[in-house]
Design a protein around this motif. Structure first.
Motif, mmCIF file in Angstrom:
data_model
loop_
_atom_site.group_PDB
_atom_site.id
_atom_site.type_symbol
_atom_site.label_atom_id
_atom_site.label_comp_id
_atom_site.label_asym_id
_atom_site.label_seq_id
_atom_site.Cartn_x
_atom_site.Cartn_y
_atom_site.Cartn_z
ATOM 1 N N ARG A 9 -77.624 -7.241 8.588
ATOM 2 C CA ARG A 9 -77.320 -7.975 9.827
ATOM 3 C C ARG A 9 -77.774 -7.185 11.059
ATOM 4 O O ARG A 9 -77.035 -7.026 12.034
ATOM 5 C CB ARG A 9 -75.831 -8.301 9.908
ATOM 6 N N HIS A 166 -73.003 -24.491 15.931
ATOM 7 C CA HIS A 166 -72.434 -23.298 15.291
ATOM 8 C C HIS A 166 -71.669 -23.670 14.020
ATOM 9 O O HIS A 166 -71.671 -22.902 13.054
ATOM 10 C CB HIS A 166 -71.532 -22.546 16.268
ATOM 11 N N PHE A 170 -72.350 -22.327 10.230
ATOM 12 C CA PHE A 170 -71.335 -21.788 9.325
ATOM 13 C C PHE A 170 -71.368 -22.490 7.972
ATOM 14 O O PHE A 170 -71.194 -21.851 6.920
ATOM 15 C CB PHE A 170 -69.940 -21.915 9.941
ATOM 16 N N ILE A 173 -74.272 -21.163 6.082
ATOM 17 C CA ILE A 173 -73.962 -19.824 5.566
ATOM 18 C C ILE A 173 -73.162 -19.950 4.282
ATOM 19 O O ILE A 173 -73.412 -19.247 3.288
ATOM 20 C CB ILE A 173 -73.183 -19.004 6.618
ATOM 21 N N LEU A 195 -74.784 -19.190 21.246
ATOM 22 C CA LEU A 195 -74.400 -17.827 20.893
ATOM 23 C C LEU A 195 -72.926 -17.571 21.179
ATOM 24 O O LEU A 195 -72.217 -16.937 20.382
ATOM 25 C CB LEU A 195 -75.259 -16.817 21.655
ATOM 26 N N TYR A 198 -70.854 -19.514 18.642
ATOM 27 C CA TYR A 198 -71.089 -18.879 17.340
ATOM 28 C C TYR A 198 -70.241 -17.614 17.217
ATOM 29 O O TYR A 198 -69.575 -17.379 16.203
ATOM 30 C CB TYR A 198 -72.580 -18.561 17.231
ATOM 31 N N TYR A 199 -70.236 -16.809 18.271
ATOM 32 C CA TYR A 199 -69.481 -15.564 18.240
ATOM 33 C C TYR A 199 -67.978 -15.806 18.182
ATOM 34 O O TYR A 199 -67.280 -15.265 17.301
ATOM 35 C CB TYR A 199 -69.822 -14.703 19.461
ATOM 36 N N GLY A 202 -66.793 -17.575 15.012
ATOM 37 C CA GLY A 202 -66.903 -16.648 13.887
ATOM 38 C C GLY A 202 -65.794 -15.620 13.904
ATOM 39 O O GLY A 202 -65.221 -15.281 12.860
ATOM 40 N N LYS A 203 -65.475 -15.132 15.094
ATOM 41 C CA LYS A 203 -64.396 -14.160 15.238
ATOM 42 C C LYS A 203 -63.057 -14.772 14.851
ATOM 43 O O LYS A 203 -62.258 -14.158 14.136
ATOM 44 C CB LYS A 203 -64.356 -13.659 16.686
ATOM 45 N N ASP A 208 -68.544 -13.354 8.947
ATOM 46 C CA ASP A 208 -69.550 -12.362 9.321
ATOM 47 C C ASP A 208 -70.794 -13.080 9.839
ATOM 48 O O ASP A 208 -71.366 -13.921 9.146
ATOM 49 C CB ASP A 208 -69.919 -11.493 8.111
ATOM 50 N N LEU A 209 -71.211 -12.746 11.046
ATOM 51 C CA LEU A 209 -72.334 -13.432 11.671
ATOM 52 C C LEU A 209 -73.655 -12.905 11.131
ATOM 53 O O LEU A 209 -73.879 -11.695 11.067
ATOM 54 C CB LEU A 209 -72.274 -13.258 13.193
ATOM 55 N N VAL A 273 -73.760 -9.933 18.493
ATOM 56 C CA VAL A 273 -74.391 -10.917 17.611
ATOM 57 C C VAL A 273 -75.808 -10.446 17.287
ATOM 58 O O VAL A 273 -76.596 -10.191 18.208
ATOM 59 C CB VAL A 273 -74.447 -12.310 18.263
#
Length: 307
Positions: A9, A166, A170, A173, A195, A198-199, A202-203, A208-209, A273
């Protein structure tokens, strides 16, 4: 190696994207084109080469295509035969819905886990007929070659319109995607919105990005600008005006694309990210290809320090 950078990553991955020659091109001319591409790319500071699998996107929009659709050589065959001397990892696009399952399976069985990665692309629109859905293609890939890194497509403009890109990422992923490559980026706001969502999502979800690689492409003429818009690349009105009235539209677009990347990278770094960039030319004119090379060399250098 590219595969290790993606698995770790890492941020700062740099790719270069091309389209194979058109079907029907004389063998001697294909060899000549390949030799020119090898000479051009072998000294570039890139982590990998992207080879696009072109599909007709006419069903995506009612607007007339600025240029006629012409099928190209198979990008995987081209990478193995004409570009074999180019020793960089190659990311092979596959428009999954246009291949029967056995054909996609045969492709997956032939790719190298160390030298090849692949990106599956969905249908251009819901009206386009397909041989399999993206979910089916992802499942096939996991059965046949779970060791090959799989990437997905991310579209900032779709996030601006629907606000859920986003979440699509996910889900991809979850289905096996380890990285994403965006459509051409000119709309900085849409990319930063993605972004940010997404961040923070994800948090919140403990995801895990994975690396997101933004595609940058120079624009050297009004015709190229119209084609980019037809492809669905969003160009803010103010920027379109600047390009149309620029003394040198190509130089202006390269300058903007570099600044765009610098701002995206700085924003992503503040969030942690992992991002990279993919440089391509949607036009085959020599000046626009050379501008793409110039842009690649620019973004590969460290950002200038601010005194």
């Amino acid at each position: 190696m590219l595969t290790e950078k993606i698995r770790n990553r890492e941020s700062g991955i740099v790719l270069y994207g091309i389209v194979p020659p058109k079907k029907g091109t004389e063998p001697a001319r294909i060899a000549e084109i390949a030799e020119l591409q090898i000479q051009r790319m072998q000294s570039l500071p890139i982590d990998g080469l992207v080879l696009y699998d072109i599909q007709d996107e006419e069903s995506r929009t009612a607007e007339k295509r600025p240029f006629p659709f012409i099928e190209t050589l198979d990008c995987f065959d081209y990478s193995r035969q004409q570009l074999a001397a180019l020793t960089v990892p190659k990311i092979i696009y596959r428009a999954a819905g246009k291949y029967p399952g056995e054909q996609l399976s045969a492709f997956l069985q032939q790719v190298s886990a160390t030298d090849n990665l692949t990106v599956f692309v969905g249908a251009a629109s819901k009206d386009q007929s397909v041989t399999m859905t993206m979910s089916e293609a992802y499942q096939l890939k996991q059965r046949v070659r779970p060791d090959v890194l799989l990437g997905g497509v991310m579209i900032p403009e779709r996030h601006r319109a629907k606000g859920d890109e986003h979440l699509r990422v996910f889900e991809k992923i979850r289905q096996g995607c380890s990285f994403f490559i965006s459509q051409g980026v000119y709309d900085l706001q849409a990319s930063k919105d993605f972004l940010s969502d997404y961040y923070y999502a994800g948090k919140a979800q403990g995801v895990d990005l994975v690396p997101v690689i933004f595609t940058l492409t120079p624009c050297g003429s009004v015709q190229t600008l119209n084609f980019m818009k037809w492809l669905g690349i969003s160009i803010p009105r103010w920027l379109e005006n600047e390009l149309l009235h620029a003394h040198d539209i190509l130089e202006q677009s390269v300058n903007y694309s570099e600044a765009n990347w610098r701002e995206l990278k700085a924003f992503a770094d503040t969030l942690g990210v992992p991002v990279g960039c993919n440089i391509e030319s949607v036009a085959v004119r020599k000046v626009e290809v050379e501008a793409a090379i110039e842009l690649l060399n620019r973004v590969s250098r460290p950002a200038p320090s601010v005194s």
